[in-house]
Design a protein around this motif. Structure first.
Motif, short mmCIF file in Angstrom:
data_model
loop_
_atom_site.label_atom_id
_atom_site.label_comp_id
_atom_site.label_asym_id
_atom_site.label_seq_id
_atom_site.Cartn_x
_atom_site.Cartn_y
_atom_site.Cartn_z
N GLY A 74 0.80 -1.22 0.00
CA GLY A 74 0.00 0.00 0.00
C GLY A 74 0.83 1.27 0.00
O GLY A 74 0.31 2.35 -0.23
N ARG A 75 2.11 1.18 0.28
CA ARG A 75 2.97 2.36 0.31
C ARG A 75 3.54 2.62 -1.09
O ARG A 75 3.79 1.70 -1.85
CB ARG A 75 4.11 2.16 1.29
N SER A 76 3.75 3.87 -1.41
CA SER A 76 4.29 4.27 -2.71
C SER A 76 5.81 4.42 -2.59
O SER A 76 6.31 5.07 -1.67
CB SER A 76 3.66 5.59 -3.13
N TYR A 77 6.53 3.82 -3.54
CA TYR A 77 7.99 3.91 -3.57
C TYR A 77 8.43 4.49 -4.91
O TYR A 77 7.77 4.30 -5.93
CB TYR A 77 8.61 2.52 -3.40
N ARG A 78 9.54 5.21 -4.89
CA ARG A 78 10.14 5.72 -6.12
C ARG A 78 11.05 4.64 -6.69
O ARG A 78 11.91 4.12 -5.99
CB ARG A 78 10.94 6.99 -5.85
N ILE A 79 10.86 4.34 -7.97
CA ILE A 79 11.66 3.33 -8.63
C ILE A 79 12.47 4.01 -9.72
O ILE A 79 11.90 4.56 -10.67
CB ILE A 79 10.77 2.23 -9.26
N PRO A 80 13.81 4.01 -9.62
CA PRO A 80 14.63 4.62 -10.67
C PRO A 80 14.57 3.77 -11.94
O PRO A 80 14.64 2.55 -11.87
CB PRO A 80 16.03 4.65 -10.08
N VAL A 81 14.42 4.43 -13.07
CA VAL A 81 14.37 3.73 -14.35
C VAL A 81 15.40 4.35 -15.29
O VAL A 81 15.69 5.54 -15.22
CB VAL A 81 12.96 3.78 -14.97
N ARG A 82 15.93 3.53 -16.17
CA ARG A 82 16.98 4.00 -17.08
C ARG A 82 16.40 4.61 -18.35
O ARG A 82 16.93 5.57 -18.87
CB ARG A 82 17.87 2.82 -17.47
N ALA A 83 15.38 4.00 -18.90
CA ALA A 83 14.91 4.38 -20.23
C ALA A 83 13.70 5.30 -20.21
O ALA A 83 12.94 5.34 -21.15
CB ALA A 83 14.57 3.12 -21.02
N ALA A 84 13.49 6.01 -19.15
CA ALA A 84 12.33 6.89 -19.08
C ALA A 84 12.56 8.16 -19.87
O ALA A 84 13.68 8.65 -19.99
CB ALA A 84 12.02 7.24 -17.63
N ALA A 85 11.50 8.68 -20.41
CA ALA A 85 11.58 9.97 -21.10
C ALA A 85 11.68 11.06 -20.05
O ALA A 85 11.15 10.93 -18.95
CB ALA A 85 10.34 10.17 -21.95
N PRO A 86 12.36 12.12 -20.36
CA PRO A 86 12.45 13.21 -19.38
C PRO A 86 11.07 13.78 -19.09
O PRO A 86 10.19 13.75 -19.94
CB PRO A 86 13.35 14.25 -20.07
N PRO A 87 10.87 14.26 -17.88
CA PRO A 87 9.56 14.82 -17.54
C PRO A 87 9.23 16.00 -18.45
O PRO A 87 10.10 16.78 -18.80
CB PRO A 87 9.70 15.26 -16.09
N THR A 88 7.99 16.08 -18.85
CA THR A 88 7.57 17.15 -19.74
C THR A 88 6.76 18.18 -18.98
O THR A 88 6.06 17.86 -18.03
CB THR A 88 6.70 16.60 -20.89
N LEU A 89 6.88 19.39 -19.41
CA LEU A 89 6.09 20.47 -18.83
C LEU A 89 4.72 20.48 -19.51
O LEU A 89 4.60 20.07 -20.66
CB LEU A 89 6.79 21.81 -19.04
N PRO A 90 3.70 20.92 -18.80
CA PRO A 90 2.39 20.99 -19.45
C PRO A 90 2.42 21.96 -20.63
O PRO A 90 3.14 22.96 -20.61
CB PRO A 90 1.46 21.49 -18.35
#
Length: 111
Positions: free
Chosen positions: A46-62
């Motif tokens: 039930g707890r939320s954890y941050r998972i580091p990922v290698r191939a993620a796209a950079p965060p985008t701005l709205p």
């Protein structure tokens, strides 16, 4: 310089292990522990954890769409056009059997 590290949020379900999460997201148990400041591999359901990922796209701005400025006057081509009236457009869908003009105006305003 180290490349940026992107993370995703994962809510742990009962029975999931840190090794399963590492395999699912293509990272290591050590990276998950470091990203969350953990000293053990124990996870709470039930707890939320941050998972580091290698191939993620950079965060985008709205996407921000600026307001459209209208011309100060109606262009001549549009001013010369003959536009249909509402009663000709909606005569098929609006019953024009109202005897009271106030009711007809209210019904036309709905559309």
């Amino acid at each position: 310089m180290d490349p940026p590290v992107y993370t995703v949020r994962h809510v742990v379900r009962p029975g999931q292990t840190m090794g399963q999460l590492a395999a699912r997201y293509g990272t290591s148990v050590r990276a998950i522990k470091t990203a969350n400041g953990l000293s053990s591999t124990f996870l709470r359901a039930g707890r939320s954890y941050r998972i580091p990922v290698r191939a993620a796209a950079p965060p985008t701005l709205p996407v921000v769409v600026p307001f459209r400025l209208l011309p100060p006057s109606t262009p001549e081509v549009l001013a010369m056009a003959t536009w249909p009236a509402a009663d000709t457009l909606y005569a098929d869908s609006v019953s024009l059997r109202f005897e009271n003009p106030a009711l007809l105006a209210r019904a036309a305003h709905v559309f």
